[in-house]
Enzyme design. Structure first.
Site, PDB file in Angstrom:
ATOM      1  N   LYS A 267       0.842  -1.197   0.000  1.00  0.00           N
ATOM      2  CA  LYS A 267       0.000   0.000   0.000  1.00  0.00           C
ATOM      3  C   LYS A 267       0.878   1.249   0.000  1.00  0.00           C
ATOM      4  O   LYS A 267       2.073   1.187   0.310  1.00  0.00           O
ATOM      5  CB  LYS A 267      -0.874   0.022   1.264  1.00  0.00           C
ATOM      6  CG  LYS A 267      -1.985  -1.011   1.290  1.00  0.00           C
ATOM      7  CD  LYS A 267      -2.867  -0.797   2.518  1.00  0.00           C
ATOM      8  CE  LYS A 267      -3.943  -1.859   2.631  1.00  0.00           C
ATOM      9  NZ  LYS A 267      -4.939  -1.796   1.532  1.00  0.00           N
ATOM     10  N   ARG A 341     -10.071 -11.823   2.153  1.00  0.00           N
ATOM     11  CA  ARG A 341     -10.878 -12.939   1.653  1.00  0.00           C
ATOM     12  C   ARG A 341     -10.115 -14.252   1.735  1.00  0.00           C
ATOM     13  O   ARG A 341     -10.705 -15.308   1.874  1.00  0.00           O
ATOM     14  CB  ARG A 341     -11.337 -12.637   0.217  1.00  0.00           C
ATOM     15  CG  ARG A 341     -10.215 -12.500  -0.765  1.00  0.00           C
ATOM     16  CD  ARG A 341     -10.627 -11.739  -2.018  1.00  0.00           C
ATOM     17  NE  ARG A 341     -10.821 -10.306  -1.756  1.00  0.00           N
ATOM     18  CZ  ARG A 341     -11.209  -9.436  -2.673  1.00  0.00           C
ATOM     19  NH1 ARG A 341     -11.468  -9.831  -3.907  1.00  0.00           N
ATOM     20  NH2 ARG A 341     -11.376  -8.160  -2.365  1.00  0.00           N
TER      21      ARG A 341
HETATM   22  N1  BES Z   1      -8.130  -3.871   4.289  1.00  0.00           N
HETATM   23  C1  BES Z   1      -8.278  -3.523   2.926  1.00  0.00           C
HETATM   24  C2  BES Z   1      -9.605  -2.820   2.624  1.00  0.00           C
HETATM   25  C3  BES Z   1      -9.767  -1.445   3.251  1.00  0.00           C
HETATM   26  C4  BES Z   1      -9.405  -0.319   2.547  1.00  0.00           C
HETATM   27  C5  BES Z   1     -10.344  -1.301   4.496  1.00  0.00           C
HETATM   28  C6  BES Z   1      -9.569   0.936   3.117  1.00  0.00           C
HETATM   29  C7  BES Z   1     -10.514  -0.054   5.065  1.00  0.00           C
HETATM   30  C8  BES Z   1     -10.134   1.067   4.376  1.00  0.00           C
HETATM   31  C9  BES Z   1      -8.224  -4.785   2.071  1.00  0.00           C
HETATM   32  O1  BES Z   1      -7.393  -5.789   2.526  1.00  0.00           O
HETATM   33  C10 BES Z   1      -7.726  -4.379   0.742  1.00  0.00           C
HETATM   34  O2  BES Z   1      -6.602  -3.958   0.645  1.00  0.00           O
HETATM   35  N2  BES Z   1      -8.571  -4.530  -0.298  1.00  0.00           N
HETATM   36  C11 BES Z   1      -8.229  -4.196  -1.632  1.00  0.00           C
HETATM   37  C12 BES Z   1      -8.669  -5.343  -2.505  1.00  0.00           C
HETATM   38  C13 BES Z   1      -8.191  -5.248  -3.926  1.00  0.00           C
HETATM   39  C14 BES Z   1      -6.690  -5.396  -3.981  1.00  0.00           C
HETATM   40  C15 BES Z   1      -8.872  -6.328  -4.744  1.00  0.00           C
HETATM   41  C16 BES Z   1      -8.970  -2.922  -2.001  1.00  0.00           C
HETATM   42  O3  BES Z   1     -10.122  -2.768  -1.656  1.00  0.00           O
HETATM   43  O4  BES Z   1      -8.342  -2.076  -2.649  1.00  0.00           O
HETATM   44 MN    MN Z   2      -5.412  -5.559   1.948  1.00  0.00          MN
END
Ligand code: BES
Ligand code: MN
Ligand code: ZN
Length: 491
Positions: A267, A341
């Protein structure tokens, strides 16, 4: 802060300050004796300041010895109407009252809501606790405290029951908030396991915790893959509450990523800033499990938490890796940041072994859920209409909004892989639905609902906060789950 009930009349009670929660319109009528005791000064002050009990507005008055309480603060509720909207207005105004009182160095607060029906008292109690919440475990100086709050209007058994239920729900919510607000170097997967064992000891639940060695034996290759980038060993945590003559068997499962750096698909600094909140689903599950005995929930409830850190390093899972989940399905890792997931794949495979009447999972799963609904509702998806409806209703009673998104067949096709059974990410559009479609592969046909709480679990931006939802963790989901498992009308 102690909250108690009182029979005292507002014009006779002796506190440092008396808060009066008011509906917009008919103000003088509502105040009755209090207005007379203050010799018309209330009306005068309202006129001078344009106070008409608009939502969140307050008006402080000094009472100059005309009543025993030296100060009165009027708190506006706006015109919320009836039912759930009114309950939420009460939570909000009660939170405004405690926050005002604390800012004014009040130690003993009286709260009076003219014509408050006993069954609405719980919302006031929730608002008082949720509004006074602060995370101060690491503050080395003392902030001013409110010692006690008395709610006027009576002490009959119905009010006492509403007080106790409100306290249990609010305290559970704050327990979840603390787990999420605590720094990620404190709340590691092992720490969550320790806390779960402690809950089990204190509340008479059964606890089982599976570390890496057992997870390998169980074939839980998914949660293990996510954990490979961290020195902290992943933990699959299971708590079980078994009342005599249980009606249904229900599993509640939570994503417990105690920190989500994204993995090798790292990230940005900004994206990572709030990622200690990625265990909010797990926190809601643990907090809920903790009060089931107090609420005499009539169902057997199994709480499952997949606890793991998503970091990066030489052993970390890589895009292209294929891993096998506990139910035998293979997963192509196409994005290491779609780790929630993958964790839930094993947690829900385990859940399905109970052949439960319902599985509800809570997870801060996707940024897409925030894109869709902002900070104002969680997304709910699942395979069972009745269950989804039940949960939406339970959420309404809690003031927690759940909005259904569709789980079309196309989303389930989108998460199929060319080289494995499934892939863990699949293009940016409809992301919350694709996340849910992936998880659906692991519930083995059990009635199931998934709450994507990414937007509502943690409020650190300028948006989303409310008097009873201060900055940081909200504890979202706890009161919805408790209202669902122990409906207020049956309590
Ligand atoms: N924990 C994050 C989702 C999240 C983002 C929660 C912002 C709270 C605030 C999750 O693990 C994630 O990174 N999801 C990705 C999935 C994608 C790579 C398919 C997302 O939503 O960008
Ligand atoms: Mn994530
Ligand atoms: Zn995550």
């Amino acid at each position: 802060m102690r909250v108690s009930l009182s029979n005292a009349r507002p014009e006779q009670v002796s506190c440092d300050a008396l808060a009066v929660l008011l509906d917009e319109g008919n103000l003088a009528g509502a105040l009755g004796e209090l207005d007379r005791a203050l010799e018309g000064w209330v009306g005068e002050a309202m006129r001078l300041s344009g106070f008409e009990a608009q939502r969140d507005r307050v008006l402080w008055l000094f009472t100059h010895g005309k009543i025993p309480s030296p100060r009165v603060v009027l708190v506006g509720m706006g015109s919320p109407g009836d039912g759930y909207a009114r309950a939420e207005a009460l939570r909000r105004a009660a939170a405004v009252a405690v926050r005002e009182a604390r800012a004014q160095r009040v130690r003993r607060l009286g709260v009076w809501v003219p014509q408050l029906p006993p069954q609405a008292l719980g919302a006031v109690v929730e608002g008082l606790y949720l509004g006074s919440y602060r995370y101060e475990a690491y503050k080395t100086f003392e902030e001013p405290q409110l010692d006690g709050v008395q709610i006027l209007g009576g002490t009959d058994p119905e009010r006492r029951r509403a007080l106790r239920r409100g306290q249990l729900l609010a305290e559970a919510t704050c327990f979840a908030r603390d787990l999420v607000n605590a720094p990620p170097n404190e709340v590691t997967p092992l720490a969550l396991a320790r806390i779960a064992r402690q809950i089990a000891r204190e509340r008479g639940l059964e606890a089982r915790v599976y570390g890496p060695a057992q997870l390998r034996r169980m074939g839980a290759g998914a949660i293990l893959a996510v954990g490979r980038g961290s020195r902290q060993p992943p933990q699959l945590i299971v708590l079980e509450y078994r009342p005599p003559r249980a009606r249904r068997t229900v599993v509640i499962a939570g994503k417990g990523v105690t920190f989500d750096a994204g993995g090798l698909d790292l990230k940005t600094a900004e994206g990572m800033e709030t990622m200690k909140s990625d265990c909010a689903g797990a926190a809601a599950v643990l907090a809920t499990m903790r009060v089931l005995p107090d609420l005499r929930v009539p169902h057997r409830v199994v709480g499952i938490v997949g606890a793991v850190e998503n970091l990066l390093g030489e052993s970390a899972m890589k895009p292209g890796d294929i891993v096998r989940a506990m139910n035998g399905k293979t997963i192509e890792i196409t994005n290491t940041d779609a780790e929630g997931r993958v964790v839930l794949a094993d947690a829900l495979s385990y859940a399905a072994r109970y052949r439960p009447d319902a599985i509800v999972d809570l997870a801060t799963l996707t940024g897409s859920a925030i894109v869709a609904l902002g900070y104002y509702a969680a997304a709910i998806l699942g395979n069972d209409r009745a269950l989804i409806r039940e949960l939406i209703r339970a959420g309404e009673a809690a003031g927690e909004r759940l909005w259904e998104l569709p789980l079309y067949e196309e989303f389930r096709e989108a998460v199929r892989s060319e080289v494995a059974d499934l892939r863990n990410s699949a293009g940016r559009y409809g992301g919350a639905q694709k996340g849910a479609a992936f998880i659906a592969e692991f519930v083995a046909g059990s009635p199931w609902a998934h709450l994507d709480i990414a937007g509502v679990a943690f409020l650190d931006k300028s948006e989303g906060q409310a008097p009873h939802l201060p900055k940081g963790a909200t504890g979202f989901g706890v009161r919805t789950l408790l209202n669902w498992l122990a409906p207020p009308e049956e309590a």
